[in-house]
Motif scaffolding. Structure first.
Motif, mmCIF file in Angstrom:
data_model
loop_
_atom_site.group_PDB
_atom_site.id
_atom_site.type_symbol
_atom_site.label_atom_id
_atom_site.label_comp_id
_atom_site.label_asym_id
_atom_site.label_seq_id
_atom_site.Cartn_x
_atom_site.Cartn_y
_atom_site.Cartn_z
ATOM 1 N N GLU A 21 -12.960 28.542 -14.872
ATOM 2 C CA GLU A 21 -13.865 27.400 -14.968
ATOM 3 C C GLU A 21 -14.710 27.359 -13.709
ATOM 4 O O GLU A 21 -14.192 27.387 -12.595
ATOM 5 N N ARG A 22 -16.030 27.284 -13.889
ATOM 6 C CA ARG A 22 -16.945 27.318 -12.760
ATOM 7 C C ARG A 22 -18.072 26.310 -12.975
ATOM 8 O O ARG A 22 -18.553 26.119 -14.092
ATOM 9 N N ASP A 23 -18.524 25.694 -11.872
ATOM 10 C CA ASP A 23 -19.702 24.827 -11.919
ATOM 11 C C ASP A 23 -20.868 25.458 -11.180
ATOM 12 O O ASP A 23 -21.834 24.798 -10.836
ATOM 13 N N HIS A 24 -20.779 26.765 -10.945
ATOM 14 C CA HIS A 24 -21.814 27.489 -10.210
ATOM 15 C C HIS A 24 -21.748 28.958 -10.595
ATOM 16 O O HIS A 24 -20.792 29.414 -11.221
ATOM 17 N N VAL A 25 -22.788 29.693 -10.212
ATOM 18 C CA VAL A 25 -22.786 31.149 -10.321
ATOM 19 C C VAL A 25 -23.197 31.720 -8.978
ATOM 20 O O VAL A 25 -23.706 31.008 -8.114
ATOM 21 N N SER A 26 -22.971 33.018 -8.806
ATOM 22 C CA SER A 26 -23.193 33.659 -7.519
ATOM 23 C C SER A 26 -22.397 32.911 -6.462
ATOM 24 O O SER A 26 -21.273 32.489 -6.712
ATOM 25 N N SER A 28 -23.316 29.955 -4.758
ATOM 26 C CA SER A 28 -23.350 28.491 -4.781
ATOM 27 C C SER A 28 -24.453 27.926 -5.673
ATOM 28 O O SER A 28 -24.822 26.765 -5.532
ATOM 29 N N VAL A 29 -25.004 28.717 -6.597
ATOM 30 C CA VAL A 29 -26.096 28.233 -7.446
ATOM 31 C C VAL A 29 -25.520 27.335 -8.535
ATOM 32 O O VAL A 29 -24.733 27.793 -9.369
ATOM 33 N N PRO A 30 -25.876 26.054 -8.579
ATOM 34 C CA PRO A 30 -25.256 25.136 -9.539
ATOM 35 C C PRO A 30 -25.647 25.441 -10.984
ATOM 36 O O PRO A 30 -26.747 25.931 -11.269
ATOM 37 N N LEU A 31 -24.732 25.115 -11.889
ATOM 38 C CA LEU A 31 -25.014 25.085 -13.319
ATOM 39 C C LEU A 31 -25.366 23.656 -13.713
ATOM 40 O O LEU A 31 -24.703 22.708 -13.284
ATOM 41 N N ARG A 32 -26.408 23.498 -14.536
ATOM 42 C CA ARG A 32 -26.779 22.187 -15.048
ATOM 43 C C ARG A 32 -26.997 22.289 -16.548
ATOM 44 O O ARG A 32 -27.619 23.232 -17.034
ATOM 45 N N HIS A 33 -26.469 21.323 -17.292
ATOM 46 C CA HIS A 33 -26.465 21.378 -18.751
ATOM 47 C C HIS A 33 -27.685 20.672 -19.326
ATOM 48 O O HIS A 33 -28.034 19.569 -18.888
ATOM 49 N N ARG A 34 -28.325 21.307 -20.319
ATOM 50 C CA ARG A 34 -29.455 20.657 -20.985
ATOM 51 C C ARG A 34 -28.942 19.534 -21.882
ATOM 52 O O ARG A 34 -28.085 19.736 -22.745
ATOM 53 N N LEU A 35 -29.513 18.345 -21.696
ATOM 54 C CA LEU A 35 -29.036 17.149 -22.395
ATOM 55 C C LEU A 35 -30.072 16.553 -23.340
ATOM 56 O O LEU A 35 -29.708 15.840 -24.285
ATOM 57 N N GLY A 45 -28.967 17.587 -16.894
ATOM 58 C CA GLY A 45 -28.193 16.649 -16.092
ATOM 59 C C GLY A 45 -27.785 17.250 -14.761
ATOM 60 O O GLY A 45 -28.367 18.237 -14.291
ATOM 61 N N GLY A 46 -26.769 16.652 -14.161
ATOM 62 C CA GLY A 46 -26.287 17.125 -12.871
ATOM 63 C C GLY A 46 -25.379 18.334 -13.006
ATOM 64 O O GLY A 46 -25.166 18.874 -14.093
ATOM 65 N N ARG A 47 -24.842 18.738 -11.908
ATOM 66 C CA ARG A 47 -23.955 19.905 -11.857
ATOM 67 C C ARG A 47 -22.759 19.697 -12.787
ATOM 68 O O ARG A 47 -22.196 18.607 -12.850
ATOM 69 N N HIS A 48 -22.384 20.738 -13.515
ATOM 70 C CA HIS A 48 -21.257 20.606 -14.443
ATOM 71 C C HIS A 48 -20.525 21.943 -14.542
ATOM 72 O O HIS A 48 -21.023 22.988 -14.105
ATOM 73 N N SER A 49 -19.362 21.927 -15.132
ATOM 74 C CA SER A 49 -18.519 23.117 -15.241
ATOM 75 C C SER A 49 -18.555 23.685 -16.657
ATOM 76 O O SER A 49 -18.691 22.955 -17.637
ATOM 77 N N GLU A 50 -18.397 24.994 -16.747
ATOM 78 C CA GLU A 50 -18.245 25.701 -18.011
ATOM 79 C C GLU A 50 -17.078 26.681 -17.883
ATOM 80 O O GLU A 50 -16.702 27.071 -16.782
ATOM 81 N N ARG A 51 -16.537 27.076 -19.022
ATOM 82 C CA ARG A 51 -15.448 28.057 -19.052
ATOM 83 C C ARG A 51 -16.022 29.434 -19.394
ATOM 84 O O ARG A 51 -16.747 29.587 -20.367
ATOM 85 N N PHE A 52 -15.691 30.413 -18.572
ATOM 86 C CA PHE A 52 -16.196 31.777 -18.708
ATOM 87 C C PHE A 52 -15.043 32.767 -18.799
ATOM 88 O O PHE A 52 -13.994 32.575 -18.177
ATOM 89 N N HIS A 53 -15.258 33.868 -19.490
ATOM 90 C CA HIS A 53 -14.472 35.061 -19.218
ATOM 91 C C HIS A 53 -14.912 35.555 -17.841
ATOM 92 O O HIS A 53 -16.112 35.525 -17.519
ATOM 93 N N PRO A 54 -14.000 36.017 -16.995
ATOM 94 C CA PRO A 54 -14.399 36.425 -15.636
ATOM 95 C C PRO A 54 -15.524 37.451 -15.598
ATOM 96 O O PRO A 54 -16.389 37.404 -14.723
ATOM 97 N N GLU A 55 -15.539 38.389 -16.556
ATOM 98 C CA GLU A 55 -16.585 39.414 -16.534
ATOM 99 C C GLU A 55 -17.955 38.795 -16.787
ATOM 100 O O GLU A 55 -18.944 39.175 -16.158
ATOM 101 N N GLY A 90 -24.321 26.128 -22.991
ATOM 102 C CA GLY A 90 -22.941 26.425 -23.353
ATOM 103 C C GLY A 90 -22.536 27.855 -23.067
ATOM 104 O O GLY A 90 -23.357 28.765 -22.970
ATOM 105 N N VAL A 91 -21.220 28.020 -22.947
ATOM 106 C CA VAL A 91 -20.634 29.335 -22.696
ATOM 107 C C VAL A 91 -19.530 29.599 -23.722
ATOM 108 O O VAL A 91 -19.726 30.329 -24.683
ATOM 109 N N LYS A 92 -18.388 28.984 -23.531
ATOM 110 C CA LYS A 92 -17.259 29.242 -24.429
ATOM 111 C C LYS A 92 -17.215 28.193 -25.523
ATOM 112 O O LYS A 92 -17.078 26.994 -25.257
ATOM 113 N N HIS A 93 -17.362 28.654 -26.776
ATOM 114 C CA HIS A 93 -17.296 27.780 -27.948
ATOM 115 C C HIS A 93 -16.401 28.442 -28.982
ATOM 116 O O HIS A 93 -16.429 29.666 -29.141
#
Length: 257
Positions: A21-26, A28-35, A45-55, A90-93
């Motif tokens: 689970e990550r709220d950023h990539v690289s 420190s680049v934040p992830l923000r969800h389209r609302l 919106g603001g910074r949020h977390s998504e679930r990823f496969h590590p690769e 979205g990432v994991k669905h």
């Protein structure tokens, strides 16, 4: 946060498996969800977390580092415009396809300091040319790290007009004439830079081959015998040159090997 591995998640088709689970990539680049929407533009919106496969997270982080370098070194103003955040839908669905395993990412926006690319608005015919070229630059860098890049002009099931879908389902990295993710990038670049009138995604015919050979000449790849159809490293050289050219609003050939 790291969750436990589920045995044989791939074989069973269950919506489970190794994930982080990550709220950023690289770094420190934040992830923000389209609302929501503001006309054609997505609102995030603001910074949020998504679930990823590590690769998938690693590949997206590599893409973000390339996008950051693009903004810092090749903005048309000559100023440094670092990458500030990345938008997603979205990432994991739990649905068919690579999203089931967190191995796909739906990109909605890339925001650099003072500059952005919206994945719904900026590919369309009515968009400013500078916006269309910025969109092309983003696609090229995404293709450096993901085997499949679906977008507004590569939309086989009609669901990708408002985002760019990235996944690793195709592992061969060289340019392939029959692979739509590759074919459409060549068509889009040829139409923008050579005045070609190619049907994007309409096959690799004589017109595409002529335009492709012209692009290799202008990028300096032909002189060095660097054929992107012969290796992934050569294809990535072409993609990065096209990304720099498009993002900067330069002429084809201003950036060469």
């Amino acid at each position: 946060m790291t969750h436990g591995r589920v045995e044989d998640a791939w074989g069973s088709g269950e919506c489970a498996g190794e994930e982080i689970e990550r709220d950023h990539v690289s770094d420190s680049v934040p992830l923000r969800h389209r609302l929501a929407w503001d006309g054609m533009l997505g609102e995030h919106g603001g910074r949020h977390s998504e679930r990823f496969h590590p690769e998938a997270w690693r590949q997206l982080s590599r893409t973000a580092r390339d996008l950051d370098r693009l903004g810092r070194e090749f903005h048309p103003s000559g100023e440094e415009r670092p990458l500030e955040w990345i938008g997603d839908i979205g990432v994991k669905h739990c649905k068919p396809g690579w999203h089931r395993f967190g191995l796909a990412f739906d990109l909605s926006r890339v925001s650099w300091k003072g500059t952005y690319c919206d994945m719904n608005a900026h590919w369309r015919d009515g968009a400013d040319r500078s916006d269309r070229l910025r969109y092309l630059a983003v696609l090229c860098l995404c293709r450096c790290h993901f085997g499949v890049v679906l977008h507004g002009r590569n939309d086989p099931d009609g669901s990708h007009a408002n985002h760019v879908h990235l996944d690793r389902s195709r592992h061969a990295n060289r340019l392939s004439e029959g692979h739509l993710s590759d074919q459409t990038l060549v068509h889009m670049a040829a139409n923008e830079y050579l005045g070609a009138d190619l049907i994007v995604g309409g096959g690799w015919g004589e017109g595409t081959e002529r335009s492709y050979r012209t692009m290799l000449d202008r990028l300096g790849l032909a002189d060095r015998g660097l054929e992107p159809r012969e290796g992934g490293d050569r294809f990535r050289v072409m993609l990065r040159l096209l990304a720099r050219t498009a993002f900067q609003g330069a002429e084809l050939g201003d950036h060469r090997v």
